[in-house]
Design a protein around this motif. Sequence first.
Motif, PDB file in Angstrom:
ATOM      1  N   ASP A  49      -5.076 -11.320  -9.619  1.00 34.42           N
ATOM      2  CA  ASP A  49      -5.162 -11.218  -8.155  1.00 34.42           C
ATOM      3  C   ASP A  49      -6.303 -12.054  -7.592  1.00 34.42           C
ATOM      4  OD1 ASP A  49      -3.095  -9.505  -8.182  1.00 34.42           O
ATOM      5  OD2 ASP A  49      -4.286  -7.672  -7.919  1.00 34.42           O
TER       6      ASP A  49
ATOM      7  N   ARG B  11       1.382  -4.707  -7.850  1.00 40.26           N
ATOM      8  CA  ARG B  11       1.565  -5.564  -6.687  1.00 40.26           C
ATOM      9  C   ARG B  11       2.934  -6.246  -6.709  1.00 40.26           C
ATOM     10  NH1 ARG B  11      -2.652  -9.628  -3.881  1.00 40.26           N
ATOM     11  NH2 ARG B  11      -1.542 -11.307  -4.872  1.00 40.26           N
TER      12      ARG B  11
ATOM     13  N   ARG C 289       5.676  -3.681  -6.184  1.00 48.26           N
ATOM     14  CA  ARG C 289       5.773  -3.196  -4.808  1.00 48.26           C
ATOM     15  C   ARG C 289       6.593  -4.177  -3.970  1.00 48.26           C
ATOM     16  NH1 ARG C 289       0.538  -2.249  -3.643  1.00 48.26           N
ATOM     17  NH2 ARG C 289       0.647  -0.076  -4.261  1.00 48.26           N
ATOM     18  N   HIS C 290       6.326  -5.460  -4.191  1.00 44.97           N
ATOM     19  CA  HIS C 290       7.038  -6.497  -3.449  1.00 44.97           C
ATOM     20  C   HIS C 290       8.525  -6.468  -3.802  1.00 44.97           C
ATOM     21  CE1 HIS C 290       7.489 -10.216  -1.288  1.00 44.97           C
ATOM     22  NE2 HIS C 290       8.090 -10.763  -2.337  1.00 44.97           N
TER      23      HIS C 290
ATOM     24  N   THR D 229       4.556   2.701  -5.640  1.00 44.14           N
ATOM     25  CA  THR D 229       5.227   1.486  -5.158  1.00 44.14           C
ATOM     26  C   THR D 229       6.579   1.837  -4.544  1.00 44.14           C
ATOM     27  OG1 THR D 229       6.325   1.068  -7.269  1.00 44.14           O
ATOM     28  CG2 THR D 229       4.158   0.082  -6.974  1.00 44.14           C
TER      29      THR D 229
ATOM     30  N   THR E 243       2.701  -9.422   2.133  1.00 43.99           N
ATOM     31  CA  THR E 243       2.798 -10.470   1.125  1.00 43.99           C
ATOM     32  C   THR E 243       3.336 -11.775   1.676  1.00 43.99           C
ATOM     33  OG1 THR E 243       4.889  -9.446   0.524  1.00 43.99           O
ATOM     34  CG2 THR E 243       3.029  -9.043  -0.930  1.00 43.99           C
TER      35      THR E 243
END
Lengths: 820, 223
Positions: free
Chosen positions: A273, A720, A723-724, A807, A819
């Motif tokens: 990240d 991350r 989640r997207h 998520t 995002t």
Amino acid sequence: MRRLSNIFWYAGRQRSPAWGMVAALAVGVAALVAVSGFAERVQRGLMQGAAEALGGDLVLTADRPIPAAYEETARRLGLRTSLTIGFPSMIMAEGRSRLVQVKAVDAAYPLLGALLADNGPAYAPRAGEALLAEDALLALGLAKGNAFRLGQLELRAVARLDREPDQSPSLFSIGPRVMIAAADLPASGLLGFGSRATYRLHLAGASGAVRDYAEYVRQHPRRGMRLEGLDDARPELREALDRAEGLLRVSGLLALLLAGLAVGIGMRERLRDQLDAAATLRALGAPGRFIALGALLALLPAAAFGSLLGVALGYAAQTMLPPLLHGLLPGDLPPPDWRPALFGLLAGPTIALAFALPAILRLGSTPVLRILRRHLEPPSWGQAAWLGLALGGLLLTALIILLAGPTRLTAMVLGGSAVLALILMALASLPLWLARRRLLPLNAAILGRLTQPGQRAHLTLTTLGLGLMALTLAFSLRHDLLEGWSARLPADAPNRFVINLLEDQREDFSRLLTDAGLATPTLLPMVRGRLLAIDGQPIEQRPLGDARARSLAEREFNLSMAARHPADNRIVEGRDWRPDEAGQPWLSVERGLAERLGIRTGSTLDFEIAGEPWRGAVLNLREVSWGSFNVNFFVVTTPGALEGQPATWITSFHLPEAQAALADRLAAKLPNITVIDTRFALDQVREVLTRIEQAVGLVLGFVLLSAWLVLWNAAAGTARARRHETALLRTLGASRALLRRQLLEEYALLGMLAGLLAAFASTLISMALGRLILDQWMTVSTWPWLATPLLGAVLSATAGWVSLRGTLDTPPARVLRETS
Amino acid sequence: MTTLLRTSGLGKTVDTADGPLRLLEDINIELRSGERVALIGASGSGKTTLLGLLAALDSPSEGDVWIDGEAVGPLDEDARTALRGRMIGFVFQSFLLLPGLTACENVELPLRLAQRPRPVERATELLGAVGLGHRLGHYPAQLSGGEQQRVALARAFAAEPPLLMADEPTGNLDQATGARIIDLLFELNREHGTTLLLVTHDVALAERCDRILRLDQGRLCAD
């Protein structure tokens, strides 16, 4: 200077690493602190008990009076001393007599521990007084207060002697014990020329003075004089505890390594990240080392906090361990000291650093062009990654050597982990290769995720496999090891030793046993001899490594004869003798003794037996299981080789509790023999094994928790991206229930695959470990093949669920806006 | 005016599965001190590749770039990093603010990297100049897109680099906000006397510059 302060400024503004990493480190350090602290306390407790059993920190033993200079030197060094003199003699009362073992003690006796008489603490007898063991009182029909004769002395029995702290089940105590005051000895007229007395100068004091005294004795040697230290005490308990400690330490190291793995994975995912930030920093003029150093410094507070937490947890866990050993060690376990805390505080950040370095240095090599082309990443196997791996590996090696010592076990844990990691990486490619070719019967979504580029599934499989393998290994070691131990200590293990049996009493003795329904005992001859020379070189001129080697060489050996060795002996060098070689002066020597004295197969050993020289040649070296409670000898020769030499006979047998009275009948019928009760020692070893199993179970709990935290960190790192993806899928109409099922199925499947890999690898390594460390082949069990995949699935699915369920709840619109 | 940046026969070729692909060919540019130059071209024309080469972020396959008279080609990565820190400021389409730092700290960063004195005072002053004096302690996630780009502008000018490279600075902003950002960019550029290279696909915006460089399929069409 300003640059350095700027790095600190930047590092101070980094988000600290995730709680997952702190938790993993805390658990790993806690396991280490609990285990090493506990092991260290058991060692100290054992030493304390050993000192009591020995009657001092050191005991100087001699077969003639110890010159005054030795006692004076001890006093000058500030050591406390007590002199005891032991010898066999007859006591008489009212026309009855009995052969007893007399111990004359001074007023300072006992230096350590407590003397017990009449069920309570007692003082050393004063002049004219005596303490008598129960069998001596019974044999002479004496009651408390009665008088009896010892040599020219008339003494009064003042109490029943229950326990001397320094009494060990010696094979050479001739009869019941009688304790008198040393002041009475001259008047007894018993210690004239040729008497067989053993003089023991007990010494206790500060460790420095003890060391100095040992050195003094080494520089002033005398024939027949030897120094005993704490290493000589309680061999049967020490063997069990040493193995247990080895197992506990390996488990602790595993937990710590798993914690490191969790930190490494956590850092890798977390630093992923930070690639944009790293590229931006480089565009703004920050060199790679600024970025790496910043990330490193940002890790330290979390590492320090996790380690501190771990130390606290470790000390708390230590309080749970001692009750498991309650009553096994003489007295209470000594209180914890500060060393394990220091270890923990050092080990935590070091392990974090070792595992985080590859990711940190890789971050420092982020291509600056990423600010324009966002898909660019630092090379996975670039110079920085290799440098990180090398530095991390070095740190890890240094840490493990510091914690476990440069032993064969350490080398195996280190080398084994590296090799296994590589093997698992290779093995993990197989299911992924099958998935890519759609050869696994799975649904498309899961297959897709397994084969996603970026090798995340590969990494997860490898690390999960490693974690599960460590766990399976620890469980199977514990299982196999303790099974092996229990098998060696069956319920009918010998609990009585009989010595001093004479040639013509053998038949009577065997009949007494068989009449009582017991098996015919195996009687072994025992001939006492003094070792004079090895390979023609007199013992006095041989460079013997340590004091223990010298004392071994100088004491009288018990030589025996046997056509074949007991089942628990194993020839490790040379060959066994054939039946047609009976009568040949071939020798079989115990391996440990041979190593200490420099004896090899082919060596000649010269003994003095009953004043005559006797020579034998070493045909083989033998490994003896001293913890088995069977009769064993350091030196054995062929049947008939010692024919005609003065021999007594020895045996051990199991006497059921209900027939305990038989021991008294034996002593009454054959008054010269001594029956030694080893029930207490046997029960103690059995008890130790049971408690060790519980202690190891507790430590394995830490290993399990560490493995789960590895998974949690690995899963959390993908949050991350997931989640997207979840947001996209929900936008496209996927229900929450479907996504939840997919998440659980995916992680359960990964866990199951990793479990299969782990079962395979752990089977191989437990076989190798068992052979190399424990000297026993372990049976290949089927349980890891069933249990490990199941455990893997459960651990992985719960870790995936706990770290990623969030998520599924985030509103898709928010995720997509964040995002974009 | 002195020459701040120049290229000679600059080219870039990359290897692909279908063989070598030529991205840029024979680029010769000269940027003079204080000049405002726009680089325009369609998507895939090579704008980003050229910007990467000019900013010493990437190495050319042919030719070289000279910044302030120093050839970039022979420099190692550390020297290039130092050169960028000394000579070039950046403004990006996606702002690229460091999420862990506040607005003020983001502006302090290049000052600290260049080891300038009083970074906090200078950053506060610059943020005041872009109208964010009241947002000093806010993190990027707490700022709107326009505000984030204003922080990025303040950061770009903080270390007073002679050359500013802006890559589609309004690409992520609505029209009105974008216009305000461009006004601010030109104003700061004038104040600091910086040389500006503005990469954009917006012809109207490009026309506000002194000069336009047009890229078409990796070649410079007109200077």
